[in-house]
Design a protein around this motif. Structure first.
Motif, PDB file in Angstrom:
ATOM      1  N   HIS A  35       0.825  -1.206   0.000  1.00  0.00           N
ATOM      2  CA  HIS A  35       0.000   0.000   0.000  1.00  0.00           C
ATOM      3  C   HIS A  35       0.861   1.258   0.000  1.00  0.00           C
ATOM      4  CE1 HIS A  35       0.990   0.819   4.209  1.00  0.00           C
ATOM      5  NE2 HIS A  35       0.802  -0.477   4.453  1.00  0.00           N
ATOM      6  N   HIS A  39      -1.552   4.539   4.501  1.00  0.00           N
ATOM      7  CA  HIS A  39      -2.659   3.622   4.251  1.00  0.00           C
ATOM      8  C   HIS A  39      -2.404   2.306   4.990  1.00  0.00           C
ATOM      9  CE1 HIS A  39      -5.909   4.058   0.933  1.00  0.00           C
ATOM     10  NE2 HIS A  39      -6.429   3.703   2.075  1.00  0.00           N
ATOM     11  N   ALA A  43      -6.480  -1.222   1.781  1.00  0.00           N
ATOM     12  CA  ALA A  43      -6.631  -0.479   0.527  1.00  0.00           C
ATOM     13  C   ALA A  43      -6.821  -1.423  -0.656  1.00  0.00           C
ATOM     14  CB  ALA A  43      -5.406   0.409   0.295  1.00  0.00           C
ATOM     15  N   GLY A 190      -9.783   4.072   6.728  1.00  0.00           N
ATOM     16  CA  GLY A 190      -8.647   4.669   6.043  1.00  0.00           C
ATOM     17  C   GLY A 190      -8.182   5.951   6.708  1.00  0.00           C
TER      18      GLY A 190
END
Length: 276
Positions: A35, A39, A43, A190
């Motif tokens: 990622h 993050h 993701a 997130g």
């Protein structure tokens, strides 16, 4: 359920214990997923099921992000150290030379693993490291502003914003072209990952002098860029192609900087094609 694994990482700058969190699913040839900064492995969740139908998929939280612990004291968050940590992680899992796909920081790391000959193929989605100085300053300023926003806005407000398309746009439109397609739960998770990332500032500091300037001649390379990437502008893909002439350069119409949620079917196809 996500798992954790602990092992020792050794580099020219030192060594020590490290614990990384990861998700593993599917069967077939191994595929490591990396990622971007701030993050977490989730993701990749929009494409995980599609990829797992053909690959042994391993989506890992980078050191200092998601559920993974920070690097041992004294180790820098630079390309050699993180590459060594990822190589040790794969060896600890009994995985030899996986395919690798990465987004943003993860794309840069994927290319470095390819340059070192540690992987079978590389798919890099909007990889870092092909910027001009002005573009890098713009990207880093945007990332710092995103981090500040994630840490400043109270969690109840983040949850309220996540419940509407307009609110999710406020939270994540810098990296997603289609924030309305992100679920409220993923928008909150997130933002929390960005808020809590212990490796954020040290990773950003290590990236201040990074330029990817070497070819990757030994493995197949695919570079894909979202046409609506607002963080790393798509002209950087042309520079990447000049640096790695043998790479396949792919456009991702309608996609932003983190394209996996914007068009899961397209991104999964690009990753699978790149690893064949």
């Amino acid at each position: 359920m996500a798992e954790e694994i602990s092992f020792s990482v050794s580099t020219a700058r030192g060594s020590g214990p490290l614990t990384l969190g990861y998700e593993r699913a599917g069967g077939g040839e191994p595929l490591l997923l990396l990622h971007g900064i701030g993050h977490h492995w989730q993701a990749w969740r929009p494409v995980l099921e599609i990829l797992a139908a053909e690959r042994d998929v391993i989506a890992v939280d980078l050191p200092g992000f998601g559920s993974s612990r920070p690097l041992p004291d004294g180790l820098p968050y630079d390309l050699p150290t993180i590459s060594a940590a990822l190589d040790a992680f794969c060896r600890e899992l009994g995985v030899e030379r996986p395919h690798v796909a990465g987004n943003s920081l993860g794309g840069l790391l994927a290319l470095e693993l390819g340059r070192l000959g540690l992987v079978r193929s590389v798919t890099a989605l909007s990889p870092a490291g092909f910027w001009s100085q002005g573009e890098r300053r713009y990207a880093f300023t945007t990332l710092r502003a995103m981090r500040l926003g994630a840490r400043s806005v109270p969690p109840p407000v983040i949850e309220r914003l996540s419940r509407t398309t307009a609110g999710r746009a406020v939270l994540v439109s810098s990296i997603y072209a289609r924030p309305g397609r992100l679920s409220p739960e993923d928008a909150v998770a997130g933002t929390r990952a960005l808020r809590e990332a212990t490796g954020f500032h040290r990773t950003l500091a290590a990236g201040g002098s990074v330029l990817f300037t070497e070819d990757v001649p030994e493995v197949p390379v695919t570079i894909a860029w979202g046409e609506r990437d607002r963080l790393l502008l798509r002209r950087q893909g042309v520079r990447a192609k000049r640096t790695i002439p043998g790479a396949r350069l792919v456009r991702l119409p309608g996609c932003g900087h983190v394209p996996m949620n914007d068009d899961p079917a397209l991104v999964a196809r690009v990753v699978l094609d790149g690893s064949r």
